[in-house]
Motif scaffolding. Structure first.
Motif, PDB file in Angstrom:
ATOM      1  N   LEU A 201       1.510  -1.618   0.237  1.00 49.91           N
ATOM      2  CA  LEU A 201      -0.102  -0.164   0.154  1.00 49.91           C
ATOM      3  C   LEU A 201       1.004   1.385  -0.024  1.00 49.91           C
ATOM      4  O   LEU A 201       1.818   1.460   0.577  1.00 49.91           O
ATOM      5  CB  LEU A 201      -0.963   0.096   1.815  1.00 49.91           C
ATOM      6  N   HIS A 202       0.368   2.325  -1.069  1.00 52.64           N
ATOM      7  CA  HIS A 202       1.145   3.550  -1.064  1.00 52.64           C
ATOM      8  C   HIS A 202       0.913   4.552  -0.908  1.00 52.64           C
ATOM      9  O   HIS A 202      -0.709   4.215  -0.714  1.00 52.64           O
ATOM     10  CB  HIS A 202       1.794   3.744  -2.466  1.00 52.64           C
ATOM     11  N   GLY A 203       1.172   5.845  -0.668  1.00 50.78           N
ATOM     12  CA  GLY A 203      -0.613   7.086  -0.448  1.00 50.78           C
ATOM     13  C   GLY A 203      -1.094   6.952  -0.902  1.00 50.78           C
ATOM     14  O   GLY A 203      -2.076   7.046   0.072  1.00 50.78           O
TER      15      GLY A 203
ATOM     16  N   SER B 210       9.454  17.189  -6.301  1.00 52.77           N
ATOM     17  CA  SER B 210       8.142  16.635  -6.316  1.00 52.77           C
ATOM     18  C   SER B 210       7.803  16.993  -7.578  1.00 52.77           C
ATOM     19  O   SER B 210       8.515  17.240  -8.517  1.00 52.77           O
ATOM     20  CB  SER B 210       7.650  17.187  -5.460  1.00 52.77           C
ATOM     21  N   ASN B 211       6.522  15.536  -7.573  1.00 50.41           N
ATOM     22  CA  ASN B 211       6.386  16.493  -8.885  1.00 50.41           C
ATOM     23  C   ASN B 211       4.890  17.363  -8.880  1.00 50.41           C
ATOM     24  O   ASN B 211       4.467  16.867  -9.427  1.00 50.41           O
ATOM     25  CB  ASN B 211       5.282  14.812  -9.034  1.00 50.41           C
ATOM     26  N   PHE B 212       5.570  18.578  -8.207  1.00 51.39           N
ATOM     27  CA  PHE B 212       4.094  19.474  -8.261  1.00 51.39           C
ATOM     28  C   PHE B 212       2.844  19.040  -7.876  1.00 51.39           C
ATOM     29  O   PHE B 212       1.730  19.743  -8.908  1.00 51.39           O
ATOM     30  CB  PHE B 212       4.873  19.987  -9.691  1.00 51.39           C
ATOM     31  N   ARG B 213       2.496  18.335  -7.019  1.00 43.68           N
ATOM     32  CA  ARG B 213       1.055  17.541  -7.447  1.00 43.68           C
ATOM     33  C   ARG B 213       0.197  18.468  -6.433  1.00 43.68           C
ATOM     34  O   ARG B 213       1.401  19.343  -5.091  1.00 43.68           O
ATOM     35  CB  ARG B 213       0.407  16.519  -7.197  1.00 43.68           C
ATOM     36  N   ALA B 214      -1.134  19.570  -6.035  1.00 41.03           N
ATOM     37  CA  ALA B 214      -1.770  20.367  -4.930  1.00 41.03           C
ATOM     38  C   ALA B 214      -0.578  19.620  -3.925  1.00 41.03           C
ATOM     39  O   ALA B 214      -0.757  20.964  -2.875  1.00 41.03           O
ATOM     40  CB  ALA B 214      -3.194  20.625  -4.905  1.00 41.03           C
TER      41      ALA B 214
ATOM     42  N   THR C 151      -0.294  16.013   3.242  1.00 44.21           N
ATOM     43  CA  THR C 151      -0.094  15.022   3.320  1.00 44.21           C
ATOM     44  C   THR C 151       0.836  13.935   2.795  1.00 44.21           C
ATOM     45  O   THR C 151       1.436  14.352   1.196  1.00 44.21           O
ATOM     46  CB  THR C 151      -1.911  13.306   3.634  1.00 44.21           C
ATOM     47  N   GLU C 152       1.291  12.964   3.095  1.00 43.66           N
ATOM     48  CA  GLU C 152       2.288  11.776   3.084  1.00 43.66           C
ATOM     49  C   GLU C 152       2.221  10.446   3.501  1.00 43.66           C
ATOM     50  O   GLU C 152       1.897  10.499   4.630  1.00 43.66           O
ATOM     51  CB  GLU C 152       3.488  12.648   3.228  1.00 43.66           C
ATOM     52  N   SER C 153       3.027   9.552   2.798  1.00 42.15           N
ATOM     53  CA  SER C 153       3.042   8.294   3.844  1.00 42.15           C
ATOM     54  C   SER C 153       4.531   7.715   3.666  1.00 42.15           C
ATOM     55  O   SER C 153       4.934   7.687   5.087  1.00 42.15           O
ATOM     56  CB  SER C 153       2.587   7.123   2.898  1.00 42.15           C
TER      57      SER C 153
HETATM   58  O1  GMT Z   1       3.265  11.718  -3.768  1.00 36.89           O
HETATM   59  C1  GMT Z   1       2.649  11.672  -4.666  1.00 36.89           C
HETATM   60  O2  GMT Z   1       2.616  11.933  -5.341  1.00 36.89           O
HETATM   61  C2  GMT Z   1       3.208  10.193  -5.573  1.00 36.89           C
HETATM   62  C3  GMT Z   1       2.527   8.740  -4.379  1.00 36.89           C
HETATM   63  C4  GMT Z   1       2.167   7.550  -5.189  1.00 36.89           C
HETATM   64  O3  GMT Z   1       1.089   7.031  -4.975  1.00 36.89           O
HETATM   65  O4  GMT Z   1       2.795   7.326  -6.366  1.00 36.89           O
HETATM   66  O5  GMT Z   1       3.395   8.607  -3.389  1.00 36.89           O
HETATM   67  C5  GMT Z   1       3.072   8.496  -2.615  1.00 36.89           C
HETATM   68  O6  GMT Z   1       4.265   6.868  -2.250  1.00 36.89           O
HETATM   69  C6  GMT Z   1       5.204   7.272  -2.271  1.00 36.89           C
HETATM   70  C7  GMT Z   1       5.967   5.767  -1.933  1.00 36.89           C
HETATM   71  O7  GMT Z   1       5.996   4.706  -1.372  1.00 36.89           O
HETATM   72  C8  GMT Z   1       5.532   7.932  -1.132  1.00 36.89           C
HETATM   73  O8  GMT Z   1       6.733   8.132  -0.857  1.00 36.89           O
HETATM   74  C9  GMT Z   1       4.656   8.990  -0.986  1.00 36.89           C
HETATM   75  O9  GMT Z   1       4.894   8.943   0.140  1.00 36.89           O
HETATM   76  C10 GMT Z   1       3.158   9.038  -1.501  1.00 36.89           C
HETATM   77  N1  GMT Z   1       2.280   9.823  -1.425  1.00 36.89           N
HETATM   78  C11 GMT Z   1       1.696  10.835  -1.002  1.00 36.89           C
HETATM   79  O10 GMT Z   1       0.967   9.691  -0.091  1.00 36.89           O
HETATM   80  C12 GMT Z   1       1.394  12.327  -0.857  1.00 36.89           C
END
Ligand code: GMT
Length: 368
Positions: free
Chosen positions: A116-118, A199-203, A276-278
């Motif tokens: 699971l990612h972001g 970053s990828n310049f998302r909001a 937010t970030e994961s």
């Molecule tokens: O953050 C993004 O714009 C891209 C996003 C994705 O799903 O590809 O990144 C998420 O997964 C990354 C890899 O695990 C994490 O480094 C980022 O923190 C996470 N982004 C968010 O949660 C916003």
């Protein structure tokens, strides 16, 4: 092991992490097969030869308003699994990859691991349209991993996942992202602070907050610099703001670059202002480069950044707090160099390829 990897191949943390993991698995002697709709963005140069690509073809047909991507992916997964004798599939980002892997497993019996990612958790938590099927496919996975404890907890809370979730952090190539050489650090001493953001310049990245913080910083340090690396939907808005605030001499927007380790070495601290970030990869790259991190205290960031140790945690949407942290670093060289050492040490302790790869391999071994 013989491993099939599926991810979103475009620019984005999950695709980059999946690609780097696939490459490291291949380097460690495992056969790695990418099953994606195009060559992953992060798979470049000689590294491409280490892995095998299998492209998913989606039928274009006038009757299909929505091409059946999940079915096409599941079919490719099943075919590659049979042809290449895969031991397991590792899918990054559950939607729709876990569902495709589950369908493929119905035919081949081959296990799948879901990471699971972001947005997997944050967006799905807010929009329940796909939840029923997605949650079922995550639950049905032979193992589930998440890139931070925050992600694991949020998945349980927002998506109602009851299955055990192994927390395996993201990793960084600590031999590629190295602290700046001493001469460069000495040459910067006494000069105004340089901040970097990648970053990828998302909001969600809230780059405007970083630009606003420069208004405060430059009042005290007129020569302070901010390097913004990357591109994406917010770039034009950010450019307009930089002009409006008359910061064009202080803020450099350099677009996508292949020399990020070198750019990190031109900076004194890395800034993230996300909502937010994961588990941001760029924070790991910054710390590996010996940069103190100034970042919002959101999502999984506090698992990477310890306030006062390897950087500063600031509240979300408070540019003045970003400025305060930057000015503090700027005025205290002893604190700056202590945080540099601590940042690098954090990576060596927890986020190297070796430390993280072994955790994934343990999970793989538990399912085959
Ligand atoms: O953050 C993004 O714009 C891209 C996003 C994705 O799903 O590809 O990144 C998420 O997964 C990354 C890899 O695990 C994490 O480094 C980022 O923190 C996470 N982004 C968010 O949660 C916003």
């Amino acid at each position: 092991m013989n491993i099939g990897v599926t991810c979103y191949p475009t620019v984005g943390g999950s695709g980059i992490l999946a690609t780097r993991l696939g490459i490291e698995l291949a380097k460690a002697g495992h056969r790695t097969h990418f099953i994606t709709y195009e060559r992953p963005f992060a798979l470049q140069g000689a590294q491409s030869d280490l892995v095998t690509m299998h492209q998913v073809h989606v039928t274009e047909y006038p009757l299909f308003k929505y091409p059946p991507y999940t079915v096409a992916l599941a079919t490719e997964m099943a075919e590659v699994t049979q042809k290449e004798n895969l031991d397991l599939l590792h899918v990054h980002y559950s939607l729709p990859h876990a569902t495709a892997a589950q369908l493929a497993r119905n035919i081949t019996g081959t296990p799948y691991v879901t990471t699971l990612h972001g947005s997997d958790v944050t967006i799905l938590g807010e929009d329940p349209s796909y939840e029923l099927i997605n949650t079922m496919s995550v639950e049905a996975s032979d193992a589930v991993t998440a890139v931070s404890q925050f992600m694991a907890d949020t998945a349980k809370k927002n998506l109602g996942i009851n299955k055990e979730i192994h927390v395996i952090p993201n990793f960084v190539d600590h031999n590629k992202y190295l602290p700046a050489p001493c001469e460069l650090i000495r040459a910067r001493e006494g000069k105004a602070i340089t901040l970097i953001h990648v970053s990828n310049f998302r909001a969600v990245k809230r780059i405007e907050d970083i630009v606003y913080s420069m208004c405060v910083i430059t009042k005290e340090e007129p020569k302070a610099q901010l390097i913004l690396v990357g591109d994406g939907p917010e770039r034009h808005r950010v450019e307009r703001l930089v002009k409006k605030l008359e910061l064009t001499d202080n803020v450099l927007i350099v677009g996508y670059r292949n020399d990020i380790p070198g750019l990190m070495n031109c900076a004194d601290a890395l800034v993230m202002a996300s909502e937010t970030e994961s588990a941001p990869l760029t924070i790991l790259e910054g710390m590996s480069s010996g940069l103190p991190i100034i970042a919002t205290s959101v999502g999984g960031i506090p698992e990477q950044v310890q306030d006062g140790h390897n950087g500063f945690l600031v509240p979300f949407a408070h540019p003045e707090e970003i400025a305060k942290a930057a000015l503090r670093l700027n005025s205290d060289p002893e604190l700056q160099s202590r945080m540099c050492l601590n940042a690098r040490a954090t990576v060596l302790e927890k986020y190297t390829v070796e430390k993280v790869l072994s955790q994934y391999i343990k999970v793989y071994e538990s399912v085959i």
